[in-house]
Design a protein around this motif. Structure first.
Motif, short mmCIF file in Angstrom:
data_model
loop_
_atom_site.label_atom_id
_atom_site.label_comp_id
_atom_site.label_asym_id
_atom_site.label_seq_id
_atom_site.Cartn_x
_atom_site.Cartn_y
_atom_site.Cartn_z
N SER A 22 0.79 -1.21 0.00
CA SER A 22 0.00 0.00 0.00
C SER A 22 0.84 1.28 0.00
O SER A 22 0.58 2.18 -0.77
N GLY A 23 1.85 1.37 0.87
CA GLY A 23 2.67 2.58 0.91
C GLY A 23 3.42 2.84 -0.39
O GLY A 23 3.25 3.89 -1.01
N PRO A 24 4.26 1.89 -0.82
CA PRO A 24 4.99 2.10 -2.07
C PRO A 24 4.08 2.28 -3.29
O PRO A 24 4.36 3.08 -4.17
N LEU A 25 2.98 1.56 -3.32
CA LEU A 25 2.05 1.70 -4.45
C LEU A 25 1.38 3.06 -4.43
O LEU A 25 1.33 3.76 -5.44
N LEU A 26 0.87 3.47 -3.28
CA LEU A 26 0.20 4.77 -3.18
C LEU A 26 1.15 5.92 -3.45
O LEU A 26 0.74 6.98 -3.92
N ASP A 27 2.42 5.75 -3.14
CA ASP A 27 3.40 6.81 -3.37
C ASP A 27 3.53 7.15 -4.85
O ASP A 27 4.04 8.21 -5.19
N ARG A 28 3.10 6.27 -5.73
CA ARG A 28 3.19 6.51 -7.17
C ARG A 28 2.08 7.43 -7.67
O ARG A 28 2.15 7.96 -8.76
N PHE A 29 1.02 7.62 -6.87
CA PHE A 29 -0.09 8.47 -7.28
C PHE A 29 0.19 9.92 -6.90
O PHE A 29 0.77 10.20 -5.86
N GLN A 30 -0.24 10.85 -7.74
CA GLN A 30 -0.05 12.27 -7.47
C GLN A 30 -1.21 12.84 -6.67
O GLN A 30 -1.04 13.74 -5.87
N LEU B 61 7.74 15.72 4.56
CA LEU B 61 7.21 14.95 3.44
C LEU B 61 8.31 14.10 2.81
O LEU B 61 9.47 14.49 2.78
N SER B 62 7.89 12.95 2.27
CA SER B 62 8.83 12.18 1.47
C SER B 62 9.13 12.97 0.20
O SER B 62 8.36 13.85 -0.19
N GLU B 63 10.23 12.66 -0.42
CA GLU B 63 10.57 13.38 -1.66
C GLU B 63 9.52 13.15 -2.74
O GLU B 63 9.18 14.06 -3.49
N ARG B 64 8.96 11.94 -2.81
CA ARG B 64 7.91 11.67 -3.80
C ARG B 64 6.67 12.51 -3.53
O ARG B 64 6.04 13.01 -4.44
N ARG B 65 6.29 12.65 -2.27
CA ARG B 65 5.10 13.41 -1.92
C ARG B 65 5.32 14.89 -2.19
O ARG B 65 4.46 15.59 -2.67
N ARG B 66 6.52 15.39 -1.88
CA ARG B 66 6.86 16.80 -2.16
C ARG B 66 6.81 17.05 -3.67
O ARG B 66 6.27 18.07 -4.12
N LEU B 67 7.34 16.12 -4.45
CA LEU B 67 7.31 16.26 -5.90
C LEU B 67 5.87 16.20 -6.43
O LEU B 67 5.51 16.93 -7.34
N ALA B 68 5.05 15.33 -5.83
CA ALA B 68 3.64 15.25 -6.23
C ALA B 68 2.95 16.60 -5.98
O ALA B 68 2.21 17.09 -6.83
N ALA B 69 3.21 17.20 -4.82
CA ALA B 69 2.60 18.50 -4.51
C ALA B 69 3.07 19.57 -5.50
O ALA B 69 2.28 20.39 -5.97
N LEU B 70 4.35 19.53 -5.86
CA LEU B 70 4.87 20.47 -6.87
C LEU B 70 4.17 20.29 -8.21
O LEU B 70 3.80 21.26 -8.87
N GLU C 236 -3.90 25.05 -2.70
CA GLU C 236 -4.95 24.27 -3.35
C GLU C 236 -4.49 22.82 -3.61
O GLU C 236 -5.28 21.89 -3.55
N ALA C 237 -3.20 22.64 -3.86
CA ALA C 237 -2.66 21.31 -4.18
C ALA C 237 -2.51 20.42 -2.96
O ALA C 237 -2.64 19.19 -3.06
N MET C 238 -2.24 21.00 -1.81
CA MET C 238 -1.93 20.21 -0.62
C MET C 238 -3.02 19.19 -0.25
O MET C 238 -2.69 18.04 0.03
N PRO C 239 -4.30 19.55 -0.22
CA PRO C 239 -5.30 18.52 0.11
C PRO C 239 -5.27 17.33 -0.86
O PRO C 239 -5.40 16.19 -0.44
#
Length: 129
Positions: free
Chosen positions: A4-12, A77-86, A108-111
């Motif tokens: 779940s964690g690694p898989l969900l980390d792939r979603f923006q 934040l993890s680097e992936r999550r920070r990049l997703a927010a960007l 607006e992006a954070m939620p």
């Protein structure tokens, strides 16, 4: 659980729709027109890569200097999550046809890109206990 964690980390983006959604009509033609307008605007500026293909350095270069100075979140934040927010903030700025990513775009992006993932993680932790 292990995936779940690694898989969900792939979603923006992660979105929880309200239980009862207000009646709202979305016209596919209007959405398509807006997407095509944004894509044309991006091409005019020489941006041929989609936002998901942009590197972190490319994205940070488009962030307003004020936001770069203060950062956009105090959350760890993890680097992936920070990049997703960007990336989501970049898409929000694109929809407004703006070159610069502003603090409002991050707000607006954070939620979509961070908060809902935190909620899901907390929910998973509650289930384990």
């Amino acid at each position: 659980e292990r995936l779940s964690g690694p898989l969900l980390d792939r979603f923006q983006i992660l979105h929880y729709p309200p239980r009862k959604s207000p009646a709202r009509e979305v016209r596919v033609a209007e959405v398509r027109e807006k997407v095509l307008r944004v894509q044309a605007w991006q091409r005019e500026r020489g941006r041929n890569l989609s936002n998901r293909r942009l590197s972190g350095a490319d994205l940070w270069a488009q962030v307003s200097p004020t936001v770069r100075e203060i950062g956009f979140t105090s959350q760890a934040l993890s680097e992936r999550r920070r990049l997703a927010a960007l990336r989501v903030a970049r898409s929000i700025a694109d929809l407004d046809l703006r070159d610069e990513i502003r603090l409002e775009d991050f707000n607006e992006a954070m939620p979509w890109a961070v908060d809902n993932f935190s909620r899901l993680h907390q929910w998973q932790m509650d289930l384990r206990h």
